[in-house]
Scaffold this active site. Structure first.
Site, PDB file in Angstrom:
ATOM      1  N   LYS A 170       0.827  -1.205   0.000  1.00 31.31           N
ATOM      2  CA  LYS A 170       0.000   0.000   0.000  1.00 31.31           C
ATOM      3  C   LYS A 170       0.865   1.261   0.000  1.00 31.31           C
ATOM      4  CE  LYS A 170      -3.532   2.715   0.153  1.00 31.31           C
ATOM      5  NZ  LYS A 170      -4.550   2.762   1.206  1.00 31.31           N
ATOM      6  N   LYS A 238       0.023  11.770   5.413  1.00 30.06           N
ATOM      7  CA  LYS A 238       0.397  10.738   6.384  1.00 30.06           C
ATOM      8  C   LYS A 238       1.019   9.531   5.695  1.00 30.06           C
ATOM      9  CE  LYS A 238      -2.500   7.746   7.373  1.00 30.06           C
ATOM     10  NZ  LYS A 238      -2.868   6.360   6.978  1.00 30.06           N
TER      11      LYS A 238
END
Length: 292
Positions: A170, A238
């Site tokens: 990811k 983030k």
């Protein structure tokens, strides 16, 4: 199956609804109780706490923003490990640090739970259409057991390795998506500077090697300056922090990724954190002296 779903935001809510519509018995919990409404309207149940949600659950799904949130939901005093039935299968759909996932997986095993890291790609549209790409880390046995859950919410479902592997893949996904968005933003500002018919340009670019899912889903948002969030800049900021930190630990150089991470940080610092990540266009506009 009896499923607890923790975190009913932009992504989690439609995922929980799909699971309920697929015939599962879903109980949802969210810190903002009003976000349980869609699940309840679909026939699911709203819980007042994590402990309430996981009581008797065979599967616990988690979709929360960041590593500290997942740690609190799973290992906190009132969390999953303290309240769920031993043997429960825990599926973390969140995007967090791979090292945190590995630590939580070890703690889960020690406490008699099974943990899969299963971050997703596809954004709000993918969640709403049950067309998410799901990259799964954990044991092959647990991956097989989770198939009914994955098939209700996703389209491309791949076991990529042991615990933490899903989060690593990811991170690579988020690196590539951010780079694509940044270059698309630069191309749009470049085309506008020359007075080109941008809608026509996007159409022809999409038919060649420049075509991409990012162009298909984000170009029109940029042309319209419509940045309602499907995936917020603050979350991509983030995620790029995860990429740069993990790359540094591995001794891998990501020069383009570092630049895009700084552009994303600039967007957030300038108050655009709540916008869709296609709002990175506004950074390029500012740098080019073309913002209003």
């Amino acid at each position: 199956m009896k499923i607890a779903f923790i975190g009913l935001g932009i992504m989690g809510s439609p995922m929980a609804v799909h699971l309920q519509n697929a015939g599962h018995d879903v109980t949802g919990y969210n810190r903002s109780p009003e976000k349980t409404r869609a699940l309840v309207e679909a026939g699911g149940t709203a819980a007042s706490s994590v402990a309430d949600a996981v009581a008797g659950a065979e599967v616990v799904a988690v979709m929360v923003p960041d590593s500290p949130d997942v740690t609190e939901v799973l290992a906190g005093e009132d969390g999953v490990f303290a309240n769920a039935a031993p043997g429960a299968l825990v599926i973390d759909f969140s995007t967090i640090r791979p090292d945190v996932t590995a630590e939580l997986a070890e703690e889960a095993r020690d406490k008699g739970f099974r943990l899969l890291d299963a971050p997703v790609s596809g954004g709000e549209a993918g969640a709403q259409n049950a067309a998410l790409s799901i990259m799964v880390g954990g044991s092959a046995e647990d991956f097989a057991a989770a198939q009914p859950v994955f098939e209700a919410v996703g389209k491309t479902i791949v076991h990529v390795g042991p615990s933490g592997s899903g989060q690593t893949v990811k991170a690579a996904n988020q690196l590539m998506v951010a780079g694509n968005i940044a270059l698309l933003a630069e191309a749009v500002i470049f085309l506008e500077a020359y007075g080109v018919d941008t809608a026509a340009a996007v159409k022809v670019l999409g038919g060649g090697l420049a075509g991409s899912a990012v162009l298909d889903q984000k170009a029109q948002k940029m042309l319209d300056r419509s940045f309602e969030p499907g995936f917020r800049i603050e979350l991509h900021h983030k995620d790029l922090g995860i990429v740069t930190s993990a790359a540094r630990e591995a001794g891998v150089v990501t020069p383009l990724g570092a630049v895009v991470a700084q552009l994303m940080a600039s967007a957030r610092a300038n108050g655009d954190g709540s916008l869709d990540h296609s709002g990175l266009l506004r950074v390029v506009e500012r740098l080019s002296g073309r913002s209003g």
